[in-house]
Design a protein around this motif. Structure first.
Motif, PDB file in Angstrom:
ATOM      1  N   ARG A  45       0.827  -1.209   0.000  1.00 12.26           N
ATOM      2  CA  ARG A  45       0.000   0.000   0.000  1.00 12.26           C
ATOM      3  C   ARG A  45       0.865   1.264   0.000  1.00 12.26           C
ATOM      4  N   LEU A  46       1.882   1.271   0.864  1.00 13.57           N
ATOM      5  CA  LEU A  46       2.723   2.477   0.977  1.00 13.57           C
ATOM      6  C   LEU A  46       3.542   2.680  -0.293  1.00 13.57           C
ATOM      7  N   GLU A  47       4.093   1.597  -0.841  1.00 18.99           N
ATOM      8  CA  GLU A  47       4.922   1.753  -2.047  1.00 18.99           C
ATOM      9  C   GLU A  47       4.070   2.135  -3.254  1.00 18.99           C
ATOM     10  N   ALA A  48       2.824   1.677  -3.291  1.00 17.17           N
ATOM     11  CA  ALA A  48       1.944   2.061  -4.413  1.00 17.17           C
ATOM     12  C   ALA A  48       1.627   3.558  -4.332  1.00 17.17           C
ATOM     13  N   ALA A  49       1.384   4.039  -3.127  1.00 11.92           N
ATOM     14  CA  ALA A  49       0.992   5.450  -2.967  1.00 11.92           C
ATOM     15  C   ALA A  49       2.186   6.399  -3.020  1.00 11.92           C
ATOM     16  N   PHE A  50       3.335   5.939  -2.493  1.00 17.10           N
ATOM     17  CA  PHE A  50       4.506   6.825  -2.374  1.00 17.10           C
ATOM     18  C   PHE A  50       5.747   6.077  -2.864  1.00 17.10           C
ATOM     19  N   PRO A  51       5.838   5.841  -4.171  1.00 14.80           N
ATOM     20  CA  PRO A  51       6.882   4.956  -4.714  1.00 14.80           C
ATOM     21  C   PRO A  51       8.312   5.444  -4.482  1.00 14.80           C
ATOM     22  N   ASN A  52       8.467   6.759  -4.222  1.00 10.88           N
ATOM     23  CA  ASN A  52       9.843   7.256  -4.046  1.00 10.88           C
ATOM     24  C   ASN A  52      10.308   7.244  -2.592  1.00 10.88           C
ATOM     25  N   ASP A  53       9.395   6.932  -1.667  1.00  8.65           N
ATOM     26  CA  ASP A  53       9.804   6.892  -0.261  1.00  8.65           C
ATOM     27  C   ASP A  53      10.625   5.627   0.008  1.00  8.65           C
ATOM     28  N   ALA A  54      11.540   5.726   0.954  1.00  5.66           N
ATOM     29  CA  ALA A  54      12.300   4.540   1.365  1.00  5.66           C
ATOM     30  C   ALA A  54      11.442   3.704   2.320  1.00  5.66           C
ATOM     31  N   PHE A  55      11.849   2.454   2.524  1.00  5.95           N
ATOM     32  CA  PHE A  55      11.082   1.536   3.368  1.00  5.95           C
ATOM     33  C   PHE A  55      12.055   0.651   4.143  1.00  5.95           C
ATOM     34  N   PHE A  56      11.685   0.356   5.404  1.00  2.00           N
ATOM     35  CA  PHE A  56      12.480  -0.560   6.224  1.00  2.00           C
ATOM     36  C   PHE A  56      11.523  -1.310   7.152  1.00  2.00           C
ATOM     37  N   GLY A  57      11.423  -2.624   6.945  1.00  2.00           N
ATOM     38  CA  GLY A  57      10.485  -3.398   7.753  1.00  2.00           C
ATOM     39  C   GLY A  57      11.174  -4.562   8.435  1.00  2.00           C
ATOM     40  N   GLU A  58      10.582  -5.020   9.562  1.00  2.00           N
ATOM     41  CA  GLU A  58      11.197  -6.112  10.317  1.00  2.00           C
ATOM     42  C   GLU A  58      11.340  -7.369   9.471  1.00  2.00           C
ATOM     43  N   GLU A  59      10.338  -7.687   8.676  1.00  3.82           N
ATOM     44  CA  GLU A  59      10.367  -8.969   7.963  1.00  3.82           C
ATOM     45  C   GLU A  59      10.985  -8.897   6.573  1.00  3.82           C
ATOM     46  N   SER A  60      10.835  -7.769   5.875  1.00  3.87           N
ATOM     47  CA  SER A  60      11.317  -7.723   4.482  1.00  3.87           C
ATOM     48  C   SER A  60      12.510  -6.800   4.273  1.00  3.87           C
ATOM     49  N   GLY A  61      12.969  -6.137   5.336  1.00  9.40           N
ATOM     50  CA  GLY A  61      14.180  -5.332   5.228  1.00  9.40           C
ATOM     51  C   GLY A  61      13.984  -4.020   4.489  1.00  9.40           C
TER      52      GLY A  61
END
Ligand code: IPD
Ligand code: CA
Length: 264
Positions: A60-76
């Motif tokens: 959901r977040l990457e679809a809405a804000f594709p240029n933002d960075a992401f860091f999650g416990e399970e997928s890094g």
């Protein structure tokens, strides 16, 4: 669109995502036969629910804000540019409670720009409580403004302390001893993120853990700061990607907290 509008839009999308993920998590929690539980290490479990919820939120977040960075416990880490800000996500904090049918777990989403937590969201589906903060706009629980406790001493309420295998236990034992000597009364609920949200809500007067990861605490740091509380500089060094010590409390407890936790 102003920066504030863009943050407002992120807040809206993240709020929808966290509620949706929480509802799906609650479904798994109530249908244990759908859970596939594996071990990531000593006293460290993960399930298909953790992975599915993170994928939902990330999608959901990457679809809405594709240029933002992401860091999650399970997928890094994702591909986005840190300059645009980074989403830091724990799909289920309190996984051990979750897999043992204890209703103390939550979903946590933070949006960090530079060193500022712009958005902090923690959702507890069992209690249907959404803790939410936007920097400069205050903190709420289910829409009601919240603030930290009035405490000035460890005698003034309940203190929470977390522990994991990531640090030798001796340091935590030393802090326990000093807290008990100050007449503190402690609890450990099993979810660092939820315990920290309780600090923001004034339910706990403080929280300490020798090492915690950013996905466990960044959203709560945003909540606590907006609720008028104090936290250490968790992001110092490589706190964002490697974790750090966390100390957080009511504003009036900062001095005793620094002393007991030897934070200088
Ligand atoms: C853990 C919980 C626990 C805290 C640990 C975390 P998990 O996260 O927040 O309360 O003490 O440091 O790793 O494994 O439940 O997502
Ligand atoms: Ca966690």
């Amino acid at each position: 669109m102003t920066d504030q509008d863009r943050l407002g839009e992120r807040f809206r999308v993240a709020t929808e995502a966290i509620r949706e993920a929480g509802a799906r998590g609650l479904h798994f929690f109530r249908n244990r036969d759908e859970l596939d539980i594996t071990s990531k290490g000593v006293q460290d479990t993960v399930s298909n629910a953790d992975r599915e919820l993170e994928a939902m939120i990330r999608g959901r977040l990457e679809a809405a804000f594709p240029n933002d960075a992401f860091f999650g416990e399970e997928s890094g880490r994702g591909e986005g540019d840190l300059e645009n800000g980074i989403w830091v996500v724990d799909p289920i904090d309190g996984t051990d409670c979750f897999v043992h049918s204890i209703p103390v777990w939550c979903v946590s989403i933070a949006f960090l720009v530079g060193k500022d937590v712009e958005i902090g969201l923690i959702y507890d589906p069992n209690a249907d409580e959404l803790f939410a903060a936007r920097r400069g706009h205050g903190a709420t629980v289910n829409g009601v403004p919240m603030k930290v406790a009035e405490a000035t001493s460890f005698r003034d309420g309940l203190f929470s302390i977390g522990y994991s295998m990531r640090r030798p236990y001796g340091g935590t034992v030393d802090i326990f001893e000093r807290l008990l000597a100050e007449d503190a009364m402690f609890q450990r609920n099993g979810s660092g993120a939820l315990a920290l949200a309780y600090v923001a809500a004034g339910r706990y007067i403080g929280y300490y853990e020798a090492h915690i990861n950013s996905w466990d605490c960044l959203a709560a740091i945003g909540l606590i700061r907006e609720a008028g509380g104090w936290t250490n500089d968790f992001l110092a060094g490589d706190g964002l990607f490697s974790g750090n010590v966390i100390a957080a409390c009511a504003a009036g407890l900062e001095g005793p907290m620094r002393e007991v936790c030897r934070l200088g």
